[in-house]
Design a protein around this motif. Structure first.
Motif, PDB file in Angstrom:
ATOM      1  N   LYS A  66       0.140  -1.063  -0.020  1.00 11.28           N
ATOM      2  CA  LYS A  66       0.010   0.302   0.246  1.00 11.28           C
ATOM      3  C   LYS A  66       0.952   1.375  -0.111  1.00 11.28           C
ATOM      4  O   LYS A  66       0.664   2.620  -0.066  1.00 11.28           O
ATOM      5  CB  LYS A  66      -0.904   0.216   1.479  1.00 11.28           C
ATOM      6  CG  LYS A  66      -1.786  -1.026   1.561  1.00 11.28           C
ATOM      7  CD  LYS A  66      -2.906  -0.650   2.411  1.00 11.28           C
ATOM      8  CE  LYS A  66      -3.491  -1.842   2.313  1.00 11.28           C
ATOM      9  NZ  LYS A  66      -4.601  -1.865   3.896  1.00 11.28           N
ATOM     10  N   ASP A  67       1.885   1.446   0.435  1.00 10.47           N
ATOM     11  CA  ASP A  67       2.922   2.101   0.639  1.00 10.47           C
ATOM     12  C   ASP A  67       4.003   2.235   0.007  1.00 10.47           C
ATOM     13  O   ASP A  67       4.859   0.911   0.155  1.00 10.47           O
ATOM     14  CB  ASP A  67       3.322   3.037   1.876  1.00 10.47           C
ATOM     15  CG  ASP A  67       3.269   1.872   3.076  1.00 10.47           C
ATOM     16  OD1 ASP A  67       2.784   1.376   3.285  1.00 10.47           O
ATOM     17  OD2 ASP A  67       5.138   1.757   3.112  1.00 10.47           O
ATOM     18  N   SER A  68       5.216   3.354  -0.297  1.00 12.79           N
ATOM     19  CA  SER A  68       6.708   3.181  -0.814  1.00 12.79           C
ATOM     20  C   SER A  68       6.803   4.030   0.077  1.00 12.79           C
ATOM     21  O   SER A  68       6.928   4.851   0.076  1.00 12.79           O
ATOM     22  CB  SER A  68       6.117   2.678  -2.327  1.00 12.79           C
ATOM     23  OG  SER A  68       7.442   2.615  -3.230  1.00 12.79           O
ATOM     24  N   SER A  69       8.394   3.932  -0.605  1.00  8.68           N
ATOM     25  CA  SER A  69       9.464   5.321  -0.496  1.00  8.68           C
ATOM     26  C   SER A  69      10.791   5.013  -0.963  1.00  8.68           C
ATOM     27  O   SER A  69      11.054   4.012  -2.164  1.00  8.68           O
ATOM     28  CB  SER A  69       9.723   5.164   1.172  1.00  8.68           C
ATOM     29  OG  SER A  69      11.102   4.141   1.444  1.00  8.68           O
ATOM     30  N   LEU A  70      10.944   5.666  -1.347  1.00  7.31           N
ATOM     31  CA  LEU A  70      12.024   6.599  -2.231  1.00  7.31           C
ATOM     32  C   LEU A  70      13.059   7.292  -1.727  1.00  7.31           C
ATOM     33  O   LEU A  70      13.044   8.317  -1.080  1.00  7.31           O
ATOM     34  CB  LEU A  70      11.595   7.295  -3.976  1.00  7.31           C
ATOM     35  CG  LEU A  70      12.802   8.035  -4.197  1.00  7.31           C
ATOM     36  CD1 LEU A  70      13.988   7.207  -5.036  1.00  7.31           C
ATOM     37  CD2 LEU A  70      12.631   9.120  -4.730  1.00  7.31           C
ATOM     38  N   HIS A  71      13.882   6.308  -1.234  1.00 11.77           N
ATOM     39  CA  HIS A  71      15.378   7.336  -0.536  1.00 11.77           C
ATOM     40  C   HIS A  71      16.871   8.165  -1.961  1.00 11.77           C
ATOM     41  O   HIS A  71      17.330   6.537  -2.657  1.00 11.77           O
ATOM     42  CB  HIS A  71      16.099   6.259   0.505  1.00 11.77           C
ATOM     43  CG  HIS A  71      16.807   6.918   1.228  1.00 11.77           C
ATOM     44  ND1 HIS A  71      16.541   7.788   2.628  1.00 11.77           N
ATOM     45  CD2 HIS A  71      18.545   6.785   1.031  1.00 11.77           C
ATOM     46  CE1 HIS A  71      17.652   8.448   2.819  1.00 11.77           C
ATOM     47  NE2 HIS A  71      18.924   7.499   2.520  1.00 11.77           N
ATOM     48  N   ILE A  72      17.195   8.968  -0.932  1.00 13.77           N
ATOM     49  CA  ILE A  72      18.399   9.409  -2.098  1.00 13.77           C
ATOM     50  C   ILE A  72      19.590   9.999  -1.098  1.00 13.77           C
ATOM     51  O   ILE A  72      19.030  10.323  -0.226  1.00 13.77           O
ATOM     52  CB  ILE A  72      18.022  10.881  -3.280  1.00 13.77           C
ATOM     53  CG1 ILE A  72      16.836  10.019  -3.548  1.00 13.77           C
ATOM     54  CG2 ILE A  72      19.266  10.963  -3.919  1.00 13.77           C
ATOM     55  CD1 ILE A  72      16.230  12.001  -4.647  1.00 13.77           C
ATOM     56  N   THR A  73      20.711   9.235  -1.763  1.00 15.24           N
ATOM     57  CA  THR A  73      21.708   9.507  -0.816  1.00 15.24           C
ATOM     58  C   THR A  73      22.748  10.475  -1.285  1.00 15.24           C
ATOM     59  O   THR A  73      22.476  10.315  -2.254  1.00 15.24           O
ATOM     60  CB  THR A  73      22.437   8.224  -0.413  1.00 15.24           C
ATOM     61  OG1 THR A  73      21.126   7.378  -0.090  1.00 15.24           O
ATOM     62  CG2 THR A  73      23.153   7.970   0.431  1.00 15.24           C
ATOM     63  N   ALA A  74      23.257  11.306  -0.258  1.00 13.22           N
ATOM     64  CA  ALA A  74      24.268  12.565  -1.147  1.00 13.22           C
ATOM     65  C   ALA A  74      23.670  12.871  -2.205  1.00 13.22           C
ATOM     66  O   ALA A  74      24.298  12.030  -3.285  1.00 13.22           O
ATOM     67  CB  ALA A  74      25.238  11.759  -0.579  1.00 13.22           C
ATOM     68  N   ALA A  75      22.235  13.670  -1.971  1.00  9.00           N
ATOM     69  CA  ALA A  75      21.588  14.335  -3.414  1.00  9.00           C
ATOM     70  C   ALA A  75      22.883  14.959  -3.540  1.00  9.00           C
ATOM     71  O   ALA A  75      23.756  15.940  -3.251  1.00  9.00           O
ATOM     72  CB  ALA A  75      20.333  14.601  -3.117  1.00  9.00           C
ATOM     73  N   GLN A  76      22.662  15.380  -5.431  1.00 11.18           N
ATOM     74  CA  GLN A  76      22.966  16.380  -6.043  1.00 11.18           C
ATOM     75  C   GLN A  76      22.216  16.711  -7.127  1.00 11.18           C
ATOM     76  O   GLN A  76      20.891  16.601  -7.200  1.00 11.18           O
ATOM     77  CB  GLN A  76      23.899  14.951  -7.081  1.00 11.18           C
ATOM     78  CG  GLN A  76      25.008  14.181  -6.076  1.00 11.18           C
ATOM     79  CD  GLN A  76      25.896  13.069  -7.291  1.00 11.18           C
ATOM     80  OE1 GLN A  76      25.361  13.505  -8.729  1.00 11.18           O
ATOM     81  NE2 GLN A  76      26.480  12.211  -7.123  1.00 11.18           N
ATOM     82  N   PRO A  77      22.871  18.492  -7.525  1.00  9.46           N
ATOM     83  CA  PRO A  77      22.124  18.866  -8.164  1.00  9.46           C
ATOM     84  C   PRO A  77      21.044  18.193  -8.956  1.00  9.46           C
ATOM     85  O   PRO A  77      20.476  18.544  -9.942  1.00  9.46           O
ATOM     86  CB  PRO A  77      23.090  20.213  -8.549  1.00  9.46           C
ATOM     87  CG  PRO A  77      24.018  20.183  -7.348  1.00  9.46           C
ATOM     88  CD  PRO A  77      24.286  18.593  -6.569  1.00  9.46           C
ATOM     89  N   GLY A  78      21.730  16.897 -10.129  1.00 12.84           N
ATOM     90  CA  GLY A  78      20.724  16.309 -11.195  1.00 12.84           C
ATOM     91  C   GLY A  78      19.835  15.431 -10.796  1.00 12.84           C
ATOM     92  O   GLY A  78      18.825  15.308 -11.494  1.00 12.84           O
ATOM     93  N   ASP A  79      20.117  16.112  -9.841  1.00 11.79           N
ATOM     94  CA  ASP A  79      18.618  15.384  -9.349  1.00 11.79           C
ATOM     95  C   ASP A  79      17.746  14.905  -8.998  1.00 11.79           C
ATOM     96  O   ASP A  79      15.992  15.294  -8.456  1.00 11.79           O
ATOM     97  CB  ASP A  79      19.028  14.200  -7.502  1.00 11.79           C
ATOM     98  CG  ASP A  79      19.862  13.214  -8.126  1.00 11.79           C
ATOM     99  OD1 ASP A  79      20.853  13.022  -6.467  1.00 11.79           O
ATOM    100  OD2 ASP A  79      20.414  12.838  -8.423  1.00 11.79           O
TER     101      ASP A  79
END
Lengths: 113, 110
Positions: free
Chosen positions: B70-83
Motif C-alpha cells: 500500500k505504500d512505498s518510499s524513495l530514498h536518495i543518498t548524497a543528493a546532487q544538483p542533477g537529482d
C-alpha cells in the motif's frame, strides 16, 4: 531506442472546437493509454485501449472524448467540443504486455481559449 | 477511488544531504512505480516494485515497497544538483490503470 511519439507538441484551439491528438505507440506494444495533467495538478488516467476497444475509462472520459486506432500505428484522442477546463498536457503511453513497463510520450500541450 | 498521497510536496536541500519521499495509500496495488518528470516532458520510469517488502537500488536511489503493498518510499543518498526534478509515484491497479500521486518537487542546491 524505440519511443512513443505525439503530435502536435502544442495546440491552441477555441472553445467548442474539435481537436484530435495523435500518438504513435511503440511498434510491438499492445496496450495503449491516454492521461492528462492539468497545470500544477496530478497526472490523471483517462482511458486504456486493448484489442481495438476501450478496456477502462475514468470519470473524466465522458461522451466528449473518443479514442481510435485508425491504422496499425496511430492512436488518437478526439475531444469533440473543447471546454476551457480541457486545457492540459495530454500524455499517450503504451506497453507491450500487462506486466511490462508503460512508456510515456512527450505530451501535447492543449490550450483552449 | 484509489488515492496515492505523496509527501513532502516540496523539498529543498543542500548537495550531499539524504532525503526520503513517501507514497501512501489505503489501497493495495499490484505494483508501484516511481517516475521522474522534467518540465514539459512525459514521466520517465525509474523503477517498478512488485513484491511486498521489495527493495530496489538504482545507484544512490533506494526504493522500497511496503509489506502490504500500500505504500512505498524513495530514498536518495548524497543528493546532487542533477537529482533536481519532480518525482512521481504511481500504483497499478487490477483494472490496468495507473493512479499517480501528486508528486514531490525536489531541489538540490549546490
Amino acid at each position: 531506442e524505440p519511443e512513443v511519439t505525439q503530435t502536435p507538441s502544442h495546440q491552441v484551439t477555441q472553445m467548442g472546437q474539435e481537436v484530435i491528438l495523435r500518438c504513435v505507440p511503440i511498434s510491438n506494444h499492445l496496450y495503449f493509454y491516454w492521461y492528462r495533467q492539468i497545470l500544477g495538478q496530478k497526472v490523471e488516467f483517462l482511458v486504456s485501449f486493448y484489442n481495438n476497444e476501450i478496456s477502462e475509462k475514468s470519470e473524466i472520459f465522458d461522451d466528449q472524448f473518443s479514442v481510435e486506432r485508425p491504422d496499425g500505428s496511430n492512436f488518437t484522442l478526439k475531444i469533440r467540443s473543447t471546454k476551457l477546463e480541457d486545457s492540459a498536457m495530454y500524455f499517450c503511453a503504451s506497453r507491450r504486455g500487462l506486466l511490462e513497463t508503460q512508456y510515456f510520450g512527450p505530451g501535447t500541450r492543449l490550450l483552449v481559449l | 477511488t484509489q488515492l496515492l498521497e505523496q509527501s513532502p510536496q516540496f523539498l529543498s536541500i543542500q548537495e550531499g544531504e539524504n532525503l526520503t519521499v513517501y507514497c501512501n495509500s489505503s489501497s493495495v496495488f499490484s505494483s508501484l512505480q516511481w517516475y521522474r518528470q522534467e518540465p514539459g516532458e512525459g514521466p520517465v520510469l525509474l523503477v517498478t516494485v512488485v513484491t511486498g517488502g521489495e527493495v530496489k537500488k538504482l545507484k544512490r536511489l533506494t526504493f522500497q515497497f511496503g509489506d502490504a503493498r500500500k505504500d512505498s518510499s524513495l530514498h536518495i543518498t548524497a543528493a546532487q544538483p542533477g537529482d533536481t526534478g519532480l518525482y512521481l509515484c504511481a500504483g497499478l491497479s487490477a483494472g490496468n490503470m495507473l493512479t499517480f500521486g501528486g508528486g514531490t518537487r525536489l531541489m538540490v542546491k549546490p
